[in-house]
Design a protein around this motif. Sequence first.
Motif, PDB file in Angstrom:
ATOM      1  N   ASP A 228       0.670  -1.129   0.007  1.00 53.13           N
ATOM      2  CA  ASP A 228       0.008   0.074   0.072  1.00 53.13           C
ATOM      3  C   ASP A 228       0.818   1.244  -0.012  1.00 53.13           C
ATOM      4  O   ASP A 228       0.656   2.176  -0.920  1.00 53.13           O
ATOM      5  CB  ASP A 228      -0.906   0.076   1.126  1.00 53.13           C
ATOM      6  N   ARG A 229       2.185   1.198   0.906  1.00 49.00           N
ATOM      7  CA  ARG A 229       2.964   2.349   0.676  1.00 49.00           C
ATOM      8  C   ARG A 229       3.563   2.462  -0.426  1.00 49.00           C
ATOM      9  O   ARG A 229       3.886   3.714  -1.071  1.00 49.00           O
ATOM     10  CB  ARG A 229       3.824   2.360   1.906  1.00 49.00           C
ATOM     11  N   ALA A 230       3.856   1.265  -1.146  1.00 46.55           N
ATOM     12  CA  ALA A 230       4.605   1.137  -2.445  1.00 46.55           C
ATOM     13  C   ALA A 230       3.535   1.892  -3.585  1.00 46.55           C
ATOM     14  O   ALA A 230       3.865   2.547  -4.504  1.00 46.55           O
ATOM     15  CB  ALA A 230       4.958  -0.162  -2.935  1.00 46.55           C
ATOM     16  N   TYR A 231       2.187   1.569  -3.408  1.00 42.53           N
ATOM     17  CA  TYR A 231       1.292   2.037  -4.320  1.00 42.53           C
ATOM     18  C   TYR A 231       1.320   3.832  -4.224  1.00 42.53           C
ATOM     19  O   TYR A 231       1.302   4.451  -5.229  1.00 42.53           O
ATOM     20  CB  TYR A 231      -0.022   1.387  -3.991  1.00 42.53           C
ATOM     21  N   ASP A 232       1.020   4.140  -2.967  1.00 44.05           N
ATOM     22  CA  ASP A 232       0.919   5.789  -2.709  1.00 44.05           C
ATOM     23  C   ASP A 232       2.370   6.225  -3.147  1.00 44.05           C
ATOM     24  O   ASP A 232       2.110   7.492  -4.027  1.00 44.05           O
ATOM     25  CB  ASP A 232       0.928   5.969  -1.028  1.00 44.05           C
ATOM     26  N   GLU A 233       3.369   5.969  -2.958  1.00 44.54           N
ATOM     27  CA  GLU A 233       4.548   6.403  -3.394  1.00 44.54           C
ATOM     28  C   GLU A 233       4.835   6.552  -4.913  1.00 44.54           C
ATOM     29  O   GLU A 233       5.202   7.616  -5.420  1.00 44.54           O
ATOM     30  CB  GLU A 233       5.877   5.862  -2.985  1.00 44.54           C
ATOM     31  N   THR A 234       4.293   5.400  -5.593  1.00 47.99           N
ATOM     32  CA  THR A 234       4.345   5.403  -6.981  1.00 47.99           C
ATOM     33  C   THR A 234       3.378   6.432  -7.566  1.00 47.99           C
ATOM     34  O   THR A 234       3.859   7.164  -8.486  1.00 47.99           O
ATOM     35  CB  THR A 234       3.783   4.012  -7.405  1.00 47.99           C
ATOM     36  N   MET A 235       2.302   6.569  -7.217  1.00 50.26           N
ATOM     37  CA  MET A 235       1.305   7.598  -7.607  1.00 50.26           C
ATOM     38  C   MET A 235       1.773   8.861  -7.266  1.00 50.26           C
ATOM     39  O   MET A 235       1.663   9.858  -8.303  1.00 50.26           O
ATOM     40  CB  MET A 235      -0.077   7.306  -6.778  1.00 50.26           C
ATOM     41  N   ARG A 236       2.496   9.201  -6.126  1.00 51.41           N
ATOM     42  CA  ARG A 236       3.068  10.563  -6.067  1.00 51.41           C
ATOM     43  C   ARG A 236       4.363  10.696  -6.923  1.00 51.41           C
ATOM     44  O   ARG A 236       4.237  11.997  -7.413  1.00 51.41           O
ATOM     45  CB  ARG A 236       3.757  10.500  -4.448  1.00 51.41           C
ATOM     46  N   TYR A 247      13.018   0.686 -10.151  1.00 49.28           N
ATOM     47  CA  TYR A 247      13.744  -0.429  -9.641  1.00 49.28           C
ATOM     48  C   TYR A 247      13.203  -0.646  -8.201  1.00 49.28           C
ATOM     49  O   TYR A 247      13.370   0.371  -7.346  1.00 49.28           O
ATOM     50  CB  TYR A 247      15.136  -0.007  -9.784  1.00 49.28           C
ATOM     51  N   ASN A 248      12.579  -1.914  -7.868  1.00 45.79           N
ATOM     52  CA  ASN A 248      12.106  -2.033  -6.758  1.00 45.79           C
ATOM     53  C   ASN A 248      13.011  -2.902  -5.726  1.00 45.79           C
ATOM     54  O   ASN A 248      13.159  -4.249  -6.518  1.00 45.79           O
ATOM     55  CB  ASN A 248      10.695  -2.680  -6.784  1.00 45.79           C
ATOM     56  N   ILE A 249      13.686  -2.406  -4.828  1.00 42.27           N
ATOM     57  CA  ILE A 249      14.755  -3.383  -4.419  1.00 42.27           C
ATOM     58  C   ILE A 249      14.076  -4.413  -3.288  1.00 42.27           C
ATOM     59  O   ILE A 249      14.788  -5.550  -3.477  1.00 42.27           O
ATOM     60  CB  ILE A 249      15.678  -2.191  -3.213  1.00 42.27           C
ATOM     61  N   GLY A 250      13.055  -4.163  -2.878  1.00 43.56           N
ATOM     62  CA  GLY A 250      12.407  -5.092  -1.842  1.00 43.56           C
ATOM     63  C   GLY A 250      11.275  -5.741  -2.306  1.00 43.56           C
ATOM     64  O   GLY A 250      10.995  -6.132  -3.480  1.00 43.56           O
ATOM     65  N   SER A 251      10.161  -5.684  -1.400  1.00 45.69           N
ATOM     66  CA  SER A 251       9.048  -6.256  -1.606  1.00 45.69           C
ATOM     67  C   SER A 251       8.128  -5.205  -2.153  1.00 45.69           C
ATOM     68  O   SER A 251       8.414  -3.825  -2.063  1.00 45.69           O
ATOM     69  CB  SER A 251       8.203  -6.926  -0.439  1.00 45.69           C
ATOM     70  N   GLY A 252       6.680  -5.360  -2.197  1.00 47.35           N
ATOM     71  CA  GLY A 252       5.756  -4.225  -2.557  1.00 47.35           C
ATOM     72  C   GLY A 252       5.422  -4.173  -3.984  1.00 47.35           C
ATOM     73  O   GLY A 252       4.897  -3.162  -4.613  1.00 47.35           O
ATOM     74  N   ASN A 253       5.844  -5.235  -4.924  1.00 41.49           N
ATOM     75  CA  ASN A 253       5.746  -4.901  -6.165  1.00 41.49           C
ATOM     76  C   ASN A 253       4.104  -4.775  -6.783  1.00 41.49           C
ATOM     77  O   ASN A 253       3.884  -4.291  -7.728  1.00 41.49           O
ATOM     78  CB  ASN A 253       6.258  -6.246  -7.001  1.00 41.49           C
ATOM     79  N   GLN A 254       3.274  -5.582  -6.065  1.00 43.65           N
ATOM     80  CA  GLN A 254       1.944  -5.492  -6.425  1.00 43.65           C
ATOM     81  C   GLN A 254       1.389  -4.102  -6.507  1.00 43.65           C
ATOM     82  O   GLN A 254       0.725  -3.729  -7.192  1.00 43.65           O
ATOM     83  CB  GLN A 254       1.244  -6.402  -5.393  1.00 43.65           C
ATOM     84  N   GLY A 255       1.790  -3.332  -5.289  1.00 41.12           N
ATOM     85  CA  GLY A 255       1.461  -1.874  -5.152  1.00 41.12           C
ATOM     86  C   GLY A 255       2.052  -1.277  -6.116  1.00 41.12           C
ATOM     87  O   GLY A 255       1.263  -0.133  -6.702  1.00 41.12           O
ATOM     88  N   ILE A 256       2.883  -1.171  -6.733  1.00 37.41           N
ATOM     89  CA  ILE A 256       3.733  -0.562  -7.864  1.00 37.41           C
ATOM     90  C   ILE A 256       2.920  -0.743  -9.058  1.00 37.41           C
ATOM     91  O   ILE A 256       2.584   0.107  -9.758  1.00 37.41           O
ATOM     92  CB  ILE A 256       5.299  -0.902  -7.781  1.00 37.41           C
TER      93      ILE A 256
END
Length: 335
Positions: A228-236, A247-256
């Motif tokens: 969810d944080r990855a989604y918010d940061e991508t939109m921002r 480039y996503n170093i860790g997890s959170g790919n689904q949000g991106i």
Amino acid sequence: MRTTVSQIAREAGVSPATVDRVLNDRDGVRPRTRDIVLQVARKLGYFGPLEAAAPDVTVRLDFVLPAGSNSFMRTLKKNLLEESAARGDVTATLHEIEGFDPERLSAKLIDLRHRTDGVGLVALDHPQVREAINALAASGVRIGTLVSDIPTVDKVGYVGVDNRAAGRLAGLLLGRFLPPGQHRIAVFVGSLAYRGHEEREMGVRSILSEEFPEIRIAGTAEVSDDRDRAYDETMRLLEHGDISGIYNIGSGNQGIARALREARRDRKTVFIGHDLTDATRLMLLDRTMDAVIDQNPRVEAREIVRLLASSVKGTVEPEYMPRLQVVFKENIPSN
């Protein structure tokens, strides 16, 4: 000296490349050939002489990993329990720590003193955690770091990929995939408290600076491996400028991926991430992700169990560094 891949290949009558695929649990080897290679590897002592040396000794191992929805970590936990159970000389207990919390992690390590023979952990590189690891090791417990290393602590070894090389590989892919010209990219980090994540960021920055100076990192977001944080940061980031790559170093790919689809940027933004999971497999298939840099959790689980059990039983084993593999839509391995 530890048995080499070449020795196994000669004894099994196959190529070193075939042995490498079997030991790293990769596709492209017939089941019968795989069985022969594993049989020869055991006979030559590749996995250690544990059963022959002390079959009546049961080793107590504990594994301390982060809790949460990280798909790679879930798979790693499952493999750790399976690899331990398959040996017959190991009992394993799994502990999950909520959040990126050095106090909780340190408390758990201190609690394990005199209750276990060996501990494998995915750990934050934090002074409090380092002190707890060293105190646990001083009590006689064997320590092995997993996935992300902590070089300065008292441990028997590290099992995981070369994370700086992984970051450089991601930067190379971005540089090759993006068309000629100036570009802005974003880098997402789970937590820089993980040395592995810090090393991946160092790697991507170094290769971009050396070979692709026209590609600039426009923003770095620390998202705690939370989709969810990855989604918010991508939109921002997408709202505040044109981003050509992520480039996503860790997890959170689904949000991106969700943010890219909603912004209709999924086919326009080069997206590189880590670890082949059910989710990233689907993202490769629909072209939301362009490449996944994979480490093999089954091999890592097998090797950390072997490393710790060997040390408890008095056998010195070298560290094992699994190889990186880049997965595209065209070479996704079968489940």
